[in-house]
Design a protein around this motif. Structure first.
Motif, PDB file in Angstrom:
ATOM      1  N   GLY A  90       0.811  -1.205   0.000  1.00  0.00           N
ATOM      2  CA  GLY A  90       0.000   0.000   0.000  1.00  0.00           C
ATOM      3  C   GLY A  90       0.850   1.263   0.000  1.00  0.00           C
ATOM      4  O   GLY A  90       1.911   1.314   0.622  1.00  0.00           O
ATOM      5  N   TYR A  91       0.372   2.272  -0.711  1.00  0.00           N
ATOM      6  CA  TYR A  91       1.099   3.542  -0.738  1.00  0.00           C
ATOM      7  C   TYR A  91       0.318   4.683  -0.088  1.00  0.00           C
ATOM      8  O   TYR A  91       0.872   5.755   0.143  1.00  0.00           O
ATOM      9  CB  TYR A  91       1.498   3.926  -2.164  1.00  0.00           C
ATOM     10  N   TYR A  92      -0.966   4.453   0.230  1.00  0.00           N
ATOM     11  CA  TYR A  92      -1.736   5.497   0.912  1.00  0.00           C
ATOM     12  C   TYR A  92      -3.026   4.892   1.436  1.00  0.00           C
ATOM     13  O   TYR A  92      -3.626   4.035   0.790  1.00  0.00           O
ATOM     14  CB  TYR A  92      -2.067   6.649  -0.047  1.00  0.00           C
ATOM     15  N   SER A  93      -3.432   5.340   2.617  1.00  0.00           N
ATOM     16  CA  SER A  93      -4.716   4.934   3.191  1.00  0.00           C
ATOM     17  C   SER A  93      -5.625   6.151   3.257  1.00  0.00           C
ATOM     18  O   SER A  93      -5.192   7.230   3.680  1.00  0.00           O
ATOM     19  CB  SER A  93      -4.530   4.349   4.593  1.00  0.00           C
ATOM     20  N   THR A 192      -9.729   2.664   3.119  1.00  0.00           N
ATOM     21  CA  THR A 192      -9.154   1.746   2.139  1.00  0.00           C
ATOM     22  C   THR A 192      -7.677   2.035   1.950  1.00  0.00           C
ATOM     23  O   THR A 192      -7.240   3.184   2.035  1.00  0.00           O
ATOM     24  CB  THR A 192      -9.899   1.876   0.796  1.00  0.00           C
ATOM     25  N   GLU A 193      -6.903   0.970   1.723  1.00  0.00           N
ATOM     26  CA  GLU A 193      -5.487   1.117   1.406  1.00  0.00           C
ATOM     27  C   GLU A 193      -5.324   0.969  -0.094  1.00  0.00           C
ATOM     28  O   GLU A 193      -5.834   0.024  -0.701  1.00  0.00           O
ATOM     29  CB  GLU A 193      -4.650   0.075   2.140  1.00  0.00           C
ATOM     30  N   LEU A 194      -4.620   1.908  -0.686  1.00  0.00           N
ATOM     31  CA  LEU A 194      -4.458   1.937  -2.134  1.00  0.00           C
ATOM     32  C   LEU A 194      -3.170   1.241  -2.543  1.00  0.00           C
ATOM     33  O   LEU A 194      -2.136   1.386  -1.888  1.00  0.00           O
ATOM     34  CB  LEU A 194      -4.436   3.387  -2.629  1.00  0.00           C
ATOM     35  N   GLY A 195      -3.242   0.491  -3.645  1.00  0.00           N
ATOM     36  CA  GLY A 195      -2.063  -0.193  -4.165  1.00  0.00           C
ATOM     37  C   GLY A 195      -2.052  -0.176  -5.678  1.00  0.00           C
ATOM     38  O   GLY A 195      -3.079   0.043  -6.330  1.00  0.00           O
ATOM     39  N   MET A 196      -0.890  -0.405  -6.247  1.00  0.00           N
ATOM     40  CA  MET A 196      -0.771  -0.539  -7.695  1.00  0.00           C
ATOM     41  C   MET A 196      -1.143  -1.957  -8.104  1.00  0.00           C
ATOM     42  O   MET A 196      -0.891  -2.912  -7.372  1.00  0.00           O
ATOM     43  CB  MET A 196       0.655  -0.193  -8.131  1.00  0.00           C
ATOM     44  N   VAL A 197      -1.754  -2.088  -9.278  1.00  0.00           N
ATOM     45  CA  VAL A 197      -2.276  -3.363  -9.764  1.00  0.00           C
ATOM     46  C   VAL A 197      -1.331  -3.944 -10.810  1.00  0.00           C
ATOM     47  O   VAL A 197      -0.866  -3.226 -11.708  1.00  0.00           O
ATOM     48  CB  VAL A 197      -3.673  -3.178 -10.391  1.00  0.00           C
ATOM     49  N   PHE A 198      -1.090  -5.255 -10.702  1.00  0.00           N
ATOM     50  CA  PHE A 198      -0.232  -5.976 -11.644  1.00  0.00           C
ATOM     51  C   PHE A 198      -0.961  -7.223 -12.134  1.00  0.00           C
ATOM     52  O   PHE A 198      -1.853  -7.740 -11.461  1.00  0.00           O
ATOM     53  CB  PHE A 198       1.065  -6.442 -10.969  1.00  0.00           C
ATOM     54  N   GLU A 199      -0.535  -7.716 -13.266  1.00  0.00           N
ATOM     55  CA  GLU A 199      -0.985  -9.030 -13.704  1.00  0.00           C
ATOM     56  C   GLU A 199      -0.633 -10.049 -12.617  1.00  0.00           C
ATOM     57  O   GLU A 199       0.406  -9.939 -11.957  1.00  0.00           O
ATOM     58  CB  GLU A 199      -0.283  -9.373 -15.016  1.00  0.00           C
ATOM     59  N   GLN A 210      10.193  -2.759  -3.570  1.00  0.00           N
ATOM     60  CA  GLN A 210      11.470  -2.287  -3.028  1.00  0.00           C
ATOM     61  C   GLN A 210      11.649  -0.800  -3.286  1.00  0.00           C
ATOM     62  O   GLN A 210      12.100  -0.047  -2.406  1.00  0.00           O
ATOM     63  CB  GLN A 210      12.635  -3.067  -3.645  1.00  0.00           C
ATOM     64  N   ALA A 211      11.288  -0.356  -4.488  1.00  0.00           N
ATOM     65  CA  ALA A 211      11.371   1.075  -4.793  1.00  0.00           C
ATOM     66  C   ALA A 211      10.451   1.875  -3.880  1.00  0.00           C
ATOM     67  O   ALA A 211      10.824   2.944  -3.373  1.00  0.00           O
ATOM     68  CB  ALA A 211      11.018   1.316  -6.260  1.00  0.00           C
ATOM     69  N   LEU A 212       9.240   1.350  -3.645  1.00  0.00           N
ATOM     70  CA  LEU A 212       8.300   2.029  -2.755  1.00  0.00           C
ATOM     71  C   LEU A 212       8.841   2.073  -1.332  1.00  0.00           C
ATOM     72  O   LEU A 212       8.740   3.103  -0.647  1.00  0.00           O
ATOM     73  CB  LEU A 212       6.946   1.316  -2.798  1.00  0.00           C
ATOM     74  N   ALA A 213       9.432   0.976  -0.882  1.00  0.00           N
ATOM     75  CA  ALA A 213      10.019   0.942   0.462  1.00  0.00           C
ATOM     76  C   ALA A 213      11.133   1.981   0.589  1.00  0.00           C
ATOM     77  O   ALA A 213      11.271   2.640   1.630  1.00  0.00           O
ATOM     78  CB  ALA A 213      10.556  -0.454   0.765  1.00  0.00           C
TER      79      ALA A 213
END
Length: 240
Positions: A90-93, A192-199, A210-213
Motif C-alpha cells: 500500500g502507498y496510501y490509506s 481503504t489502502e491503495l495499491g498498484m495493480v499488476f498481472e 522495493q522502490a516504494l520501500a
C-alpha cells in the motif's frame, strides 16, 4: 516488462485531482503521477521511458492478461481482487465519506442506522459497493453504475440519495464538478489502502515494492503526500 526498456503504466479516465492534475498523467503533477515518476527513477527508468495508457478502472483488476506493467488510479487492495491480480504494498490509506446534496435530509445523518433508509448509488464491483453492502446495509436496493462518474451524476440528478467516496475524490468532485453536493461525514472503519495493480504473478511486483520501500524510508513518499494531499478540514464522524 511489456515492452523492453519501457515502464508501461495505465490509469483510468477521467482522472481526478489531487491524484492527477489537468486529467493528464504524463505531467508528473498530482500525487499518483508524481509517485509513478519517483518510483520509475528509483528503479532506474528515465522520465521518457515511462509510457502511459488507458485501462478502465473495473478492467484493471479483472482476471486475465494485462496490457500494462502496473496500473494506478486509487485502486483499493481487497482480498477478492487478490484472486485475480497482484498488488503492490500500500502507498496510501484514505477514509471513506458519505456525500449527498446539500439540501438533502441525508446531511442530518449521524450514524449508519440513519443512513440505512436511503437509496445508495455506487461504482459496480468497487470497495465502495462492498462497504455499502457489508457495513451500511441499506434497506432499498443499491443502484450500481459502470463508472464512478456515472454514479456521481446519478446522485447530482437525485436518481439516488447518497454515495460513498474516498475523502480526496469527494472533495475534488464537489469543488470542481458538483458544488450542489456536500460531505456528510467520515464513515467508521479504516477506509481503504491503495495499491498498484499488476498481472497475477507478475515478476515486477518485488521491484516496485522495493522502490516504494525506499521512497518511504528516505521521506520522499511523505513529502509527496504533504505536497499533493493536504490535511482535510474536520468533518463529523458517522457513528456505527
Amino acid at each position: 516488462l511489456k515492452t523492453p526498456g519501457t515502464l508501461t503504466v495505465h490509469a483510468d479516465q477521467p482522472l481526478y485531482e489531487p491524484w492527477f492534475i489537468d486529467n493528464d498523467p504524463t505531467n508528473g503533477e498530482g500525487f499518483e503521477s508524481a509517485l509513478v515518476y519517483a518510483l520509475a527513477e528509483e528503479m532506474g527508468f528515465t522520465r521518457d521511458q515511462v509510457v502511459w495508457g488507458y485501462t478502465a478502472f473495473n478492467a484493471s483488476y479483472a482476471p486475465g492478461p494485462k496490457p500494462f506493467d502496473f496500473y494506478i488510479t486509487e485502486v483499493s487492495i481487497t482480498e477478492p481482487r487478490k484472486e485475480a491480480v497482484a498488488f503492490s504494498d500500500g502507498y496510501y490509506s484514505t477514509p471513506f465519506v458519505i456525500i449527498a446534496p446539500d439540501d438533502s435530509p441525508v446531511q442530518e445523518a449521524t450514524s449508519l442506522a440513519d443512513l440505512r433508509q436511503y437509496r445508495f448509488g455506487t461504482l459496480v464491483n468497487s470497495s465502495y459497493a462492498s462497504y455499502i453492502t457489508e457495513t451500511i446495509q441499506p434497506e432499498p436496493d443499491i443502484s450500481v453504475y459502470n463508472t464512478n462518474a456515472d454514479a456521481l451524476q446519478a446522485l447530482a440528478n437525485e436518481q439516488v440519495d447518497v454515495n460513498v467516496e474516498s475523502l480526496q475524490i469527494a472533495e475534488e468532485v464537489i469543488a470542481d464538478q458538483f458544488p450542489e453536493l456536500g460531505i456528510v461525514g467520515i464513515l467508521p472503519g479504516p477506509g481503504t489502502e491503495l495499491g498498484m495493480v499488476f498481472e497475477l504473478d507478475s515478476p515486477l511486483v518485488p521491484y516496485v515494492n522495493q522502490a516504494l520501500a525506499n521512497l518511504k524510508a528516505d521521506g520522499t513518499l511523505d513529502d509527496l503526500i504533504a505536497e499533493w494531499l493536504p490535511a482535510p478540514p474536520d468533518y463529523p464522524d458517522i457513528a456505527e
